[in-house]
Design a protein around this motif. Structure first.
Motif, PDB file in Angstrom:
ATOM      1  N   GLY A 164      28.583  52.215  43.330  1.00 25.10           N
ATOM      2  CA  GLY A 164      28.937  52.917  43.585  1.00 25.10           C
ATOM      3  C   GLY A 164      30.690  54.051  42.480  1.00 25.10           C
ATOM      4  O   GLY A 164      29.549  53.163  41.202  1.00 25.10           O
ATOM      5  N   SER A 165      31.538  54.900  42.554  1.00 30.01           N
ATOM      6  CA  SER A 165      31.634  55.841  41.385  1.00 30.01           C
ATOM      7  C   SER A 165      33.066  55.411  41.207  1.00 30.01           C
ATOM      8  O   SER A 165      34.159  55.510  42.599  1.00 30.01           O
ATOM      9  CB  SER A 165      31.664  57.335  41.560  1.00 30.01           C
ATOM     10  OG  SER A 165      29.729  57.119  41.800  1.00 30.01           O
ATOM     11  N   VAL A 166      33.457  55.417  39.926  1.00 30.81           N
ATOM     12  CA  VAL A 166      34.636  54.788  40.340  1.00 30.81           C
ATOM     13  C   VAL A 166      35.224  55.536  39.124  1.00 30.81           C
ATOM     14  O   VAL A 166      34.585  55.736  37.245  1.00 30.81           O
ATOM     15  CB  VAL A 166      35.144  53.973  40.081  1.00 30.81           C
ATOM     16  CG1 VAL A 166      34.258  53.304  39.087  1.00 30.81           C
ATOM     17  CG2 VAL A 166      36.357  52.453  40.150  1.00 30.81           C
ATOM     18  N   LEU A 190      30.336  39.577  41.230  1.00 33.09           N
ATOM     19  CA  LEU A 190      30.386  40.028  40.006  1.00 33.09           C
ATOM     20  C   LEU A 190      32.082  41.656  39.775  1.00 33.09           C
ATOM     21  O   LEU A 190      32.448  42.290  40.780  1.00 33.09           O
ATOM     22  CB  LEU A 190      29.135  40.903  39.128  1.00 33.09           C
ATOM     23  CG  LEU A 190      29.600  41.730  37.574  1.00 33.09           C
ATOM     24  CD1 LEU A 190      30.480  40.113  36.967  1.00 33.09           C
ATOM     25  CD2 LEU A 190      28.813  42.436  37.438  1.00 33.09           C
ATOM     26  N   GLN A 191      32.922  40.894  39.777  1.00 32.53           N
ATOM     27  CA  GLN A 191      33.858  41.629  39.647  1.00 32.53           C
ATOM     28  C   GLN A 191      34.347  42.489  37.998  1.00 32.53           C
ATOM     29  O   GLN A 191      34.474  41.660  36.945  1.00 32.53           O
ATOM     30  CB  GLN A 191      35.569  40.867  40.065  1.00 32.53           C
ATOM     31  CG  GLN A 191      36.828  41.511  39.792  1.00 32.53           C
ATOM     32  CD  GLN A 191      37.017  42.624  40.924  1.00 32.53           C
ATOM     33  OE1 GLN A 191      36.319  42.049  42.562  1.00 32.53           O
ATOM     34  NE2 GLN A 191      37.690  42.936  40.607  1.00 32.53           N
ATOM     35  N   MET A 192      34.295  43.566  38.494  1.00 33.52           N
ATOM     36  CA  MET A 192      34.416  44.667  37.240  1.00 33.52           C
ATOM     37  C   MET A 192      35.516  45.118  36.983  1.00 33.52           C
ATOM     38  O   MET A 192      36.086  45.930  38.070  1.00 33.52           O
ATOM     39  CB  MET A 192      33.791  45.333  37.303  1.00 33.52           C
ATOM     40  CG  MET A 192      31.879  44.634  37.002  1.00 33.52           C
ATOM     41  SD  MET A 192      30.912  45.779  37.237  1.00 33.52           S
ATOM     42  CE  MET A 192      31.057  46.996  38.547  1.00 33.52           C
ATOM     43  N   ASN A 193      36.995  45.068  36.615  1.00 35.72           N
ATOM     44  CA  ASN A 193      37.741  45.218  36.192  1.00 35.72           C
ATOM     45  C   ASN A 193      38.322  46.449  34.559  1.00 35.72           C
ATOM     46  O   ASN A 193      37.100  46.530  34.024  1.00 35.72           O
ATOM     47  CB  ASN A 193      38.725  44.585  36.214  1.00 35.72           C
ATOM     48  CG  ASN A 193      39.057  43.422  37.347  1.00 35.72           C
ATOM     49  OD1 ASN A 193      39.147  44.140  38.103  1.00 35.72           O
ATOM     50  ND2 ASN A 193      39.818  42.251  37.330  1.00 35.72           N
ATOM     51  N   SER A 194      38.776  46.781  34.781  1.00 30.75           N
ATOM     52  CA  SER A 194      39.004  48.358  33.560  1.00 30.75           C
ATOM     53  C   SER A 194      37.724  48.400  32.910  1.00 30.75           C
ATOM     54  O   SER A 194      37.517  48.900  31.512  1.00 30.75           O
ATOM     55  CB  SER A 194      39.254  47.092  32.538  1.00 30.75           C
ATOM     56  OG  SER A 194      40.425  46.894  32.574  1.00 30.75           O
ATOM     57  N   LEU A 195      36.700  49.437  34.026  1.00 30.87           N
ATOM     58  CA  LEU A 195      36.418  49.598  33.919  1.00 30.87           C
ATOM     59  C   LEU A 195      35.431  51.027  33.251  1.00 30.87           C
ATOM     60  O   LEU A 195      37.071  51.774  32.514  1.00 30.87           O
ATOM     61  CB  LEU A 195      35.344  50.491  35.170  1.00 30.87           C
ATOM     62  CG  LEU A 195      34.868  48.879  35.636  1.00 30.87           C
ATOM     63  CD1 LEU A 195      34.079  49.783  37.605  1.00 30.87           C
ATOM     64  CD2 LEU A 195      33.314  48.970  35.279  1.00 30.87           C
ATOM     65  N   LYS A 196      34.664  51.417  32.595  1.00 29.39           N
ATOM     66  CA  LYS A 196      34.481  52.366  31.133  1.00 29.39           C
ATOM     67  C   LYS A 196      33.736  53.244  30.997  1.00 29.39           C
ATOM     68  O   LYS A 196      32.332  52.740  32.216  1.00 29.39           O
ATOM     69  CB  LYS A 196      34.935  51.507  29.890  1.00 29.39           C
ATOM     70  CG  LYS A 196      35.634  50.921  29.152  1.00 29.39           C
ATOM     71  CD  LYS A 196      35.365  50.297  27.614  1.00 29.39           C
ATOM     72  CE  LYS A 196      36.198  49.104  27.802  1.00 29.39           C
ATOM     73  NZ  LYS A 196      36.069  48.155  26.606  1.00 29.39           N
ATOM     74  N   PRO A 197      33.184  54.409  30.540  1.00 23.96           N
ATOM     75  CA  PRO A 197      32.614  55.258  31.087  1.00 23.96           C
ATOM     76  C   PRO A 197      30.541  54.773  30.483  1.00 23.96           C
ATOM     77  O   PRO A 197      29.961  54.484  31.301  1.00 23.96           O
ATOM     78  CB  PRO A 197      32.450  56.196  30.040  1.00 23.96           C
ATOM     79  CG  PRO A 197      34.359  56.529  30.123  1.00 23.96           C
ATOM     80  CD  PRO A 197      34.584  54.898  30.548  1.00 23.96           C
ATOM     81  N   GLU A 198      31.301  53.896  29.250  1.00 19.15           N
ATOM     82  CA  GLU A 198      29.662  53.141  28.615  1.00 19.15           C
ATOM     83  C   GLU A 198      29.170  51.782  30.272  1.00 19.15           C
ATOM     84  O   GLU A 198      28.787  51.482  29.465  1.00 19.15           O
ATOM     85  CB  GLU A 198      30.450  52.507  27.751  1.00 19.15           C
ATOM     86  CG  GLU A 198      31.460  51.800  26.687  1.00 19.15           C
ATOM     87  CD  GLU A 198      32.603  52.683  27.033  1.00 19.15           C
ATOM     88  OE1 GLU A 198      32.787  53.952  27.229  1.00 19.15           O
ATOM     89  OE2 GLU A 198      32.928  51.811  25.740  1.00 19.15           O
ATOM     90  N   THR A 232      28.545  54.108  38.086  1.00 20.85           N
ATOM     91  CA  THR A 232      28.977  55.130  37.908  1.00 20.85           C
ATOM     92  C   THR A 232      30.582  54.948  37.356  1.00 20.85           C
ATOM     93  O   THR A 232      31.340  55.085  38.371  1.00 20.85           O
ATOM     94  CB  THR A 232      28.413  56.487  38.323  1.00 20.85           C
ATOM     95  OG1 THR A 232      27.385  56.259  38.239  1.00 20.85           O
ATOM     96  CG2 THR A 232      28.453  57.781  37.562  1.00 20.85           C
ATOM     97  N   VAL A 233      30.727  55.163  36.434  1.00 20.18           N
ATOM     98  CA  VAL A 233      32.204  55.419  35.392  1.00 20.18           C
ATOM     99  C   VAL A 233      32.115  57.004  35.130  1.00 20.18           C
ATOM    100  O   VAL A 233      32.444  56.734  34.300  1.00 20.18           O
ATOM    101  CB  VAL A 233      32.330  54.105  34.727  1.00 20.18           C
ATOM    102  CG1 VAL A 233      34.385  54.008  34.489  1.00 20.18           C
ATOM    103  CG2 VAL A 233      32.360  52.746  35.069  1.00 20.18           C
ATOM    104  N   SER A 234      33.379  56.982  35.127  1.00 20.92           N
ATOM    105  CA  SER A 234      33.380  59.007  35.202  1.00 20.92           C
ATOM    106  C   SER A 234      34.725  58.645  34.558  1.00 20.92           C
ATOM    107  O   SER A 234      36.207  57.430  34.031  1.00 20.92           O
ATOM    108  CB  SER A 234      33.915  59.686  35.826  1.00 20.92           C
ATOM    109  OG  SER A 234      35.285  59.429  37.257  1.00 20.92           O
ATOM    110  N   SER A 235      35.019  59.496  32.960  1.00 22.46           N
ATOM    111  CA  SER A 235      36.543  59.697  32.179  1.00 22.46           C
ATOM    112  C   SER A 235      37.509  60.021  32.475  1.00 22.46           C
ATOM    113  O   SER A 235      37.018  60.937  33.229  1.00 22.46           O
ATOM    114  CB  SER A 235      35.825  59.770  30.747  1.00 22.46           C
ATOM    115  OG  SER A 235      35.050  60.821  30.716  1.00 22.46           O
ATOM    116  N   SER A 264      38.505  49.399  38.939  1.00 14.28           N
ATOM    117  CA  SER A 264      37.734  48.458  39.870  1.00 14.28           C
ATOM    118  C   SER A 264      35.960  48.250  40.774  1.00 14.28           C
ATOM    119  O   SER A 264      36.708  49.356  41.220  1.00 14.28           O
ATOM    120  CB  SER A 264      38.194  47.163  39.917  1.00 14.28           C
ATOM    121  OG  SER A 264      39.733  46.867  39.277  1.00 14.28           O
ATOM    122  N   LEU A 265      35.320  48.016  40.723  1.00  7.83           N
ATOM    123  CA  LEU A 265      34.459  47.693  41.776  1.00  7.83           C
ATOM    124  C   LEU A 265      34.091  46.013  41.359  1.00  7.83           C
ATOM    125  O   LEU A 265      33.970  45.140  40.872  1.00  7.83           O
ATOM    126  CB  LEU A 265      32.937  48.542  41.077  1.00  7.83           C
ATOM    127  CG  LEU A 265      33.470  50.102  41.098  1.00  7.83           C
ATOM    128  CD1 LEU A 265      31.890  50.681  40.722  1.00  7.83           C
ATOM    129  CD2 LEU A 265      33.216  50.153  43.045  1.00  7.83           C
TER     130      LEU A 265
END
Length: 123
Positions: free
Chosen positions: A10-12, A81-89, A120-123, A17-18
């Motif tokens: 998704g988008s965050v 897969l727990q993804m925290n502190s997501l970055k645009p990259e 998708t991670v937006s800044s 986190s996702l």
């Protein structure tokens, strides 16, 4: 042959986190490695993380260490897969993979792949 179905993309916004899931079916009795690769637009597919189904040993790419956590549910043949502190990259299509062997080669690829899920991670 192992069939893999991903979900949870998704988008965050950056810092969010996702949680991705990957359910395995079919020839799962011989599977001992599962994990994730990702591919950003215009870039090659790159290794993210892998886990041993039997021992629980894990290996992470340096770019996600301390932010991403892989786990498994043996009864459900599912990895998360727990993804925290997501970055645009971190924006990419994330592909779940599975293989019969867990070793140094898992960072090069898996024998079976899912269809991918967009993150998708937006800044």
């Amino acid at each position: 042959q192992v069939q893999l179905v991903e979900s949870g993309g998704g988008s965050v916004q950056a810092g969010g986190s996702l949680r991705l899931s990957c359910a395995a079916s079919g020839r799962t009795f011989s599977t001992n490695a599962m994990g994730w690769f990702r591919q950003a637009p215009g870039k090659e597919r790159e290794f993210v993380v892998a886990i041993s189904w039997s021992s629980g040993s894990t290996v992470y790419a340096d770019s996600v260490k301390g932010r991403f956590t892989i786990s498994r549910d043996n009864a459900e043949n599912t990895v998360y897969l727990q993804m925290n502190s997501l970055k645009p990259e971190d924006t990419a299509v994330y592909y779940c993979g599975a293989d019969d062997y867990f070793g140094p080669g898992v960072t090069s690829g898996f024998g079976s792949w899912g269809q991918g899920t967009q993150v998708t991670v937006s800044s």
